[in-house]
Design an enzyme around this catalytic site. Structure first.
Site, short mmCIF file in Angstrom:
data_model
loop_
_atom_site.label_atom_id
_atom_site.label_comp_id
_atom_site.label_asym_id
_atom_site.label_seq_id
_atom_site.Cartn_x
_atom_site.Cartn_y
_atom_site.Cartn_z
N ASN A 41 -5.82 1.18 11.83
CA ASN A 41 -6.49 1.79 12.98
C ASN A 41 -7.63 0.86 13.42
O ASN A 41 -8.10 0.04 12.64
CB ASN A 41 -7.05 3.14 12.54
CG ASN A 41 -7.35 4.03 13.72
OD1 ASN A 41 -6.92 3.77 14.85
ND2 ASN A 41 -8.08 5.10 13.48
N LYS A 71 -7.34 4.12 21.75
CA LYS A 71 -7.50 4.94 20.53
C LYS A 71 -8.87 4.67 19.90
O LYS A 71 -9.55 5.60 19.44
CB LYS A 71 -6.36 4.63 19.56
CG LYS A 71 -6.45 5.35 18.23
CD LYS A 71 -5.25 6.22 17.99
CE LYS A 71 -5.41 7.21 16.84
NZ LYS A 71 -5.44 6.58 15.52
N ARG A 104 -2.41 12.12 1.12
CA ARG A 104 -1.95 12.14 -0.27
C ARG A 104 -2.36 13.44 -0.92
O ARG A 104 -3.55 13.76 -0.97
CB ARG A 104 -2.60 11.00 -1.04
CG ARG A 104 -1.73 9.79 -1.12
CD ARG A 104 -2.40 8.71 -1.92
NE ARG A 104 -3.65 8.29 -1.30
CZ ARG A 104 -4.45 7.38 -1.82
NH1 ARG A 104 -4.15 6.82 -2.96
NH2 ARG A 104 -5.56 7.03 -1.21
N ARG A 145 -1.45 0.01 -11.70
CA ARG A 145 -0.89 0.92 -10.67
C ARG A 145 0.64 0.91 -10.75
O ARG A 145 1.29 1.93 -10.58
CB ARG A 145 -1.33 0.49 -9.26
CG ARG A 145 -2.81 0.65 -8.99
CD ARG A 145 -3.25 2.08 -8.92
NE ARG A 145 -2.76 2.80 -7.75
CZ ARG A 145 -2.70 4.13 -7.65
NH1 ARG A 145 -3.08 4.89 -8.66
NH2 ARG A 145 -2.26 4.71 -6.55
N GLY A 179 0.83 -1.20 0.00
CA GLY A 179 0.00 0.00 0.00
C GLY A 179 0.86 1.25 0.00
O GLY A 179 1.50 1.57 1.00
N SER A 218 -1.03 6.99 2.14
CA SER A 218 -0.48 8.02 3.00
C SER A 218 0.59 7.47 3.96
O SER A 218 1.76 7.85 3.90
CB SER A 218 -1.59 8.68 3.80
OG SER A 218 -2.65 9.04 2.94
N SER A 275 -10.73 11.96 10.95
CA SER A 275 -10.43 11.14 9.76
C SER A 275 -11.72 10.59 9.15
O SER A 275 -11.85 10.52 7.92
CB SER A 275 -9.48 10.00 10.13
OG SER A 275 -10.00 9.27 11.22
#
Ligand code: NAD
Ligand code: KPL
Length: 305
Positions: A105, A184, A133, A37, A9, A12, A252
């Site tokens: 996350n 979190k 990004r 890609r 990946g 970001s 986010s």
């Protein structure tokens, strides 16, 4: 054992880690989604990292998951909902004793990944760094933060851990990674969905502190029931501190919704509600919040899982 960092990946966080490791002279290889890609990346000639006034370029080699070289160390830097399917495709390439660092996350995706690769070591990470990004292959390092890494079933520090210090990636090994991830998750559950439902930046929640506190009481109950009493301590106060410290920012989840992107709700509020149900714990406000968020996402034509 190869010391190459494969990074799945180039979004970001994946790009942020890749550029810093490459800058420190570590061997890095990106794993991109498909041949299209890969061709686009090769045409761009590498990744660009923007840090305040500094722009730097890194011609990091890349491949797709169909390459053949065995993978010994893999940083998984996709979204939580992409992690298990991506690892299922890569599993045949994982060498015996391979180590995976999972940057996702929330909670739930780590176990989904571990189920795909029972013989690999899965290291969980919790990051408070911020990156986004600006364009394909061009990432801005937007927020200084910290990374905690740990393995819930094996406290030994991995041999490569000093690579992170060499690369100026702020990181600490912790035996309490699950506590960090739960805390979190609770913060994200108390803040992010409300910013979507009230259509506001984090500071907008100062007008809804009673609602935030009610959620924190239920979230703290859940944390205690899940064997995470430390993560429950002072949750409401910390949530209020985070709201104040990030008052001008958009969460986010708010940003994902705003840009029409799928959210990680399944691994945040969804995970919290599933854990409560498993424990037979009734958390009416959290449940209602989840339902309202799901309805809101559906109304926007976004996936709600
Ligand atoms: P992102 O969407 O910017 O990047 C994810 C990348 O993974 C994309 O480029 C996507 O194309 C790629 N990808 C998906 N499936 C793939 C596959 N099968 N093979 C190859 N590539 C694949 O996401 P991000 O913001 O970097 O977030 C990654 C994780 O880190 C998330 O769980 C997020 O919550 C967490 N996180 C992000 C930040 C941040 O500031 N961006 C901070 C803390 C935590
Ligand atoms: O982590 C966050 C996010 O937006 O995802 C904060 C800023 C803590 C809000 O929950």
């Amino acid at each position: 054992m190869s010391s190459t960092w494969h990074i799945l990946g180039a979004g970001s966080l994946g790009s942020l880690w890749a550029c810093r490791l490459a800058r420190a002279g570590k061997a890095v290889r990106l794993i991109l989604r498909d041949e299209q890609r890969l061709a686009a990346y090769q045409a761009a000639g590498g990744l660009t990292l923007l840090e305040q006034d500094l722009t730097s370029h890194y011609a990091i080699p890349a491949e797709t998951d169909q390459a053949h070289a065995p993978i010994h160390r893999l940083l998984v830097a996709c979204k939580a909902y992409d992690a298990a399917p991506a690892i299922a495709r890569l599993a045949p390439r994982l060498a015996a004793g391979a180590e995976l660092v999972l940057l996702q996350n929330g909670l739930g995706s780590q176990d989904e990944v571990a189920d795909q690769v029972p013989h690999a070591r899965c290291i969980f990470a919790s990051s408070t760094e911020g990156a986004f990004r600006e364009d394909d292959w061009r990432v801005r390092f937007a927020g200084q933060g910290f990374n905690w890494l740990g393995d819930p079933v094996n406290p030994s520090v991995p041999q490569w851990f000093d690579d992170l210090h060499d690369a100026a990636i702020p990181a600490e090994w912790t035996v309490d990674i699950l506590t960090r991830l739960w805390r979190k998750l609770a913060l994200n559950c108390a803040i992010n969905p409300l910013t979507v439902l009230h259509d506001c930046h984090n500071g907008g929640l100062l007008a809804h502190l009673e609602q935030v506190s009610t959620l924190c009481v239920e979230l703290a109950d859940l944390l205690r029931r899940c064997g995470q009493p430390e993560a429950a301590e002072g949750l409401d106060e910390q949530v209020q501190r985070v709201i104040l410290a990030t008052a001008a920012n958009y969460s986010s989840m708010y940003q994902d919704v705003r840009h029409g992107r799928r959210t990680e709700v399944h691994y945040l509020l969804g995970h919290a509600c599933r854990a409560a149900a498993r424990h037979g714990l009734e958390l009416p406000h959290l449940e209602q919040l989840h339902q309202r968020l799901v309805d809101n996402l559906k109304a926007r034509g976004l996936p709600s899982d």
